[in-house]
Design an enzyme around this catalytic site. Structure first.
Site, PDB file in Angstrom:
ATOM      1  N   LYS A  37      50.285  28.071  37.445  1.00  0.00           N
ATOM      2  CA  LYS A  37      49.206  27.843  36.479  1.00  0.00           C
ATOM      3  C   LYS A  37      48.090  28.852  36.696  1.00  0.00           C
ATOM      4  O   LYS A  37      48.052  29.538  37.721  1.00  0.00           O
ATOM      5  CB  LYS A  37      48.680  26.412  36.611  1.00  0.00           C
ATOM      6  N   ARG A 135      41.735  11.799  40.337  1.00  0.00           N
ATOM      7  CA  ARG A 135      41.546  12.800  39.276  1.00  0.00           C
ATOM      8  C   ARG A 135      42.147  12.338  37.970  1.00  0.00           C
ATOM      9  O   ARG A 135      41.472  12.250  36.971  1.00  0.00           O
ATOM     10  CB  ARG A 135      42.133  14.134  39.724  1.00  0.00           C
ATOM     11  N   HIS A 164      49.261  13.399  44.283  1.00  0.00           N
ATOM     12  CA  HIS A 164      48.629  14.652  44.700  1.00  0.00           C
ATOM     13  C   HIS A 164      47.612  14.343  45.797  1.00  0.00           C
ATOM     14  O   HIS A 164      46.901  13.350  45.717  1.00  0.00           O
ATOM     15  CB  HIS A 164      47.940  15.295  43.492  1.00  0.00           C
ATOM     16  N   ARG A 220      55.460  21.174  45.775  1.00  0.00           N
ATOM     17  CA  ARG A 220      54.800  21.986  44.750  1.00  0.00           C
ATOM     18  C   ARG A 220      53.916  23.018  45.448  1.00  0.00           C
ATOM     19  O   ARG A 220      52.820  22.712  45.901  1.00  0.00           O
ATOM     20  CB  ARG A 220      53.952  21.093  43.832  1.00  0.00           C
ATOM     21  N   TYR A 264      19.822  45.901  40.792  1.00  0.00           N
ATOM     22  CA  TYR A 264      18.988  44.879  40.130  1.00  0.00           C
ATOM     23  C   TYR A 264      18.262  43.997  41.143  1.00  0.00           C
ATOM     24  O   TYR A 264      18.820  43.662  42.191  1.00  0.00           O
ATOM     25  CB  TYR A 264      19.869  43.946  39.292  1.00  0.00           C
ATOM     26  N   CYS A 311      26.642  44.314  40.233  1.00  0.00           N
ATOM     27  CA  CYS A 311      26.323  44.359  38.796  1.00  0.00           C
ATOM     28  C   CYS A 311      27.564  43.951  37.996  1.00  0.00           C
ATOM     29  O   CYS A 311      28.606  43.645  38.562  1.00  0.00           O
ATOM     30  CB  CYS A 311      25.897  45.760  38.398  1.00  0.00           C
ATOM     31  N   MET A 312      27.457  43.985  36.678  1.00  0.00           N
ATOM     32  CA  MET A 312      28.607  43.588  35.860  1.00  0.00           C
ATOM     33  C   MET A 312      29.785  44.551  36.046  1.00  0.00           C
ATOM     34  O   MET A 312      30.933  44.137  36.115  1.00  0.00           O
ATOM     35  CB  MET A 312      28.204  43.539  34.381  1.00  0.00           C
ATOM     36  N   ASP A 313      29.470  45.850  36.166  1.00  0.00           N
ATOM     37  CA  ASP A 313      30.536  46.861  36.195  1.00  0.00           C
ATOM     38  C   ASP A 313      30.520  47.740  37.432  1.00  0.00           C
ATOM     39  O   ASP A 313      31.408  48.572  37.599  1.00  0.00           O
ATOM     40  CB  ASP A 313      30.424  47.763  34.957  1.00  0.00           C
TER      41      ASP A 313
HETATM   42  C1  LIG Z   1      49.230  18.571  40.852  1.00  0.00           C
HETATM   43  C2  LIG Z   1      49.246  19.816  41.658  1.00  0.00           C
HETATM   44  N1  LIG Z   1      50.265  20.054  42.479  1.00  0.00           N
HETATM   45  C3  LIG Z   1      50.326  21.161  43.253  1.00  0.00           C
HETATM   46  C4  LIG Z   1      49.324  22.100  43.226  1.00  0.00           C
HETATM   47  C5  LIG Z   1      49.406  23.293  44.118  1.00  0.00           C
HETATM   48  O1  LIG Z   1      48.444  23.173  45.120  1.00  0.00           O
HETATM   49  P1  LIG Z   1      48.260  24.304  46.230  1.00  0.00           P
HETATM   50  O2  LIG Z   1      47.814  25.524  45.506  1.00  0.00           O
HETATM   51  O3  LIG Z   1      47.231  23.769  47.138  1.00  0.00           O
HETATM   52  O4  LIG Z   1      49.592  24.493  46.860  1.00  0.00           O
HETATM   53  C6  LIG Z   1      48.239  21.892  42.387  1.00  0.00           C
HETATM   54  C7  LIG Z   1      47.160  22.865  42.370  1.00  0.00           C
HETATM   55  O5  LIG Z   1      46.018  22.612  42.281  1.00  0.00           O
HETATM   56  C8  LIG Z   1      48.193  20.724  41.582  1.00  0.00           C
HETATM   57  O6  LIG Z   1      47.174  20.485  40.762  1.00  0.00           O
END
Ligand SMILES: Cc1ncc(COP(=O)(O)O)c(C=O)c1O
Length: 371
Positions: A37, A135, A164, A220, A264, A311-313
């Protein structure tokens, strides 16, 4: 983007593959989900997804429907799970594209069921069980009395159940153990109610590294896939390789007398006759303003402090103590350049954040080069 910019992020797909292998070795028979992601934590979603699958990862994890669709549009047919909450009105597009969905409400479950009946297929559902993260999802105890309802939902394939962890990456294991025991109690209740899930999963990087009793059928892996530790406290129980190296070049060197203000806000003044280098990168690239007067870069093997405000750039560095530095020199911002290493873990501390945010923040203006 025409490729004239000397500021680039070099992404080692070999390191990604190495990390997948290392994670697989650690977790034994459990499957590995590559969490890609947020543009693979800034590394490039499609490239990292392909490299991870090549190396043996079996699932892809993303956060949004759009990310899932981008993977499908690129031709990836591997199982994909949307880890975050989705609105019921996206049920049909998810089912049509064979995307597995984390479900934390009955509204979403019913919408997925309806979409599935309409499309004459099954909706792939992973029930999100809150065991202490707070969450999203069903609080584990609240779910137990409604398990029979879950079983009755039409059109739904209960493909997974997952939780999680909030602090699996810290040294103190007690809260994670408590979360995991809640999860186990939930799973025992599902067995009693004869509700079956194909894949049980819980472990993120912190748990992969520190809580083997949370591996279940799948883990995961996010941050450690990218060769970074989730927290300074995490025990590095797997040898992982950093994936991203951010570099630029010195574009200008200015000579200033003692007492000149730099950048700046006039937050830094030359304490002596100084040589100040200009780097073509700034917060417009996601190179944080927090680095102002505290971060460092590496030039010709020496650390050069960032002086004045980012700065920005542009960013300015003091190279007075590196007399051999000249315009065109390579500059390491993080990662590995030749013999020199500047860890994202150290950069994260200057930014007062976690490693995750350092690479996620790197903007689209910085080209990614894959090696
Ligand atoms: C539901 C879930 N599983 C797994 C992960 C992966 O976590 P990590 O990057 O700590 O391995 C995330 C990341 O935030 C997550 O939201």
């Amino acid at each position: 983007m025409n490729g004239y910019r000397p500021t680039v992020a070099t992404i080692s797909l070999e390191a990604v593959r190495h990390n997948v292998h290392a994670i697989q070795e650690k977790v034994g028979n459990s499957m590995v989900m590559a969490v890609v992601k947020a543009n693979a934590y800034g590394h490039g979603m499609l490239e990292v997804a392909r490299a991870s699958l090549e190396a043996g990862a079996q699932w892809l994890g993303i956060a949004t429907v759009d990310e899932a669709l981008a993977l499908r549009e690129a031709g990836l047919s591997a199982p994909i799970l949307i880890l975050g909450p989705t609105f019921p009105d996206t049920a049909e597009i998810c089912v049509a594209n064979d995307i597995s969905v984390a479900v934390g409400t009955f509204d979403l479950a019913r919408a997925l069921g309806r979409a599935a009946l309409k499309l004459r297929r099954k909706a792939r559902v992973h029930i999100k069980v809150d065991t202490g993260m707070g969450r999203f999802g069903f609080w584990w105890k609240d779910l137990i009395p409604v398990l029979p309802e879950l079983k009755k939902l039409r059109g739904i394939h209960l493909e997974g159940a997952f939780t999680h962890f909030a602090v699996s990456d810290i040294a103190d294991p007690s809260y994670t153990r408590w979360q995991n025991s809640n999860f186990k109690r939930f799973l025992e209740a599902t067995a009693r109610a004869k509700v079956r899930f194909d894949i049980i999963h819980a472990a993120n990087s912190g748990a992969i590294l520190q809580h083997p009793d949370a591996y279940y059928d799948m883990v995961r892996a996010g941050v450690m896939l990218y060769g970074m530790l989730p927290d300074p406290e995490t025990r590095p129980s797997v040898l992982i390789e950093p994936v991203m190296t951010l570099t630029t070049k010195l574009v200008e060197i200015r000579h200033h007398p003692k007492g000149r203000f730099i950048s700046y806000g006039r937050t830094w003044q030359t304490p002596r006759k100084s040589r100040i280098g200009t780097l073509p990168i700034g917060y417009g690239d996601g190179f944080s303003r927090k680095f102002s007067n505290r971060g460092e870069v590496v030039i010709r093997g020496s650390r050069a402090p960032i002086v004045g405000r980012v700065c920005m750039d542009q960013t300015l560095v003091d190279v007075t103590h590196i007399p051999e530095a000249e315009v065109g020199d390579d500059v390491l911002l993080w990662g590995k350049m030749g013999e020199n290493i500047l860890k994202v873990e150290e950069v994260a501390q200057w930014m007062e954040t976690a490693t995750y945010e350092v690479t996620c923040a790197l903007g689209p203006r910085v080209p990614r080069i894959y090696v």
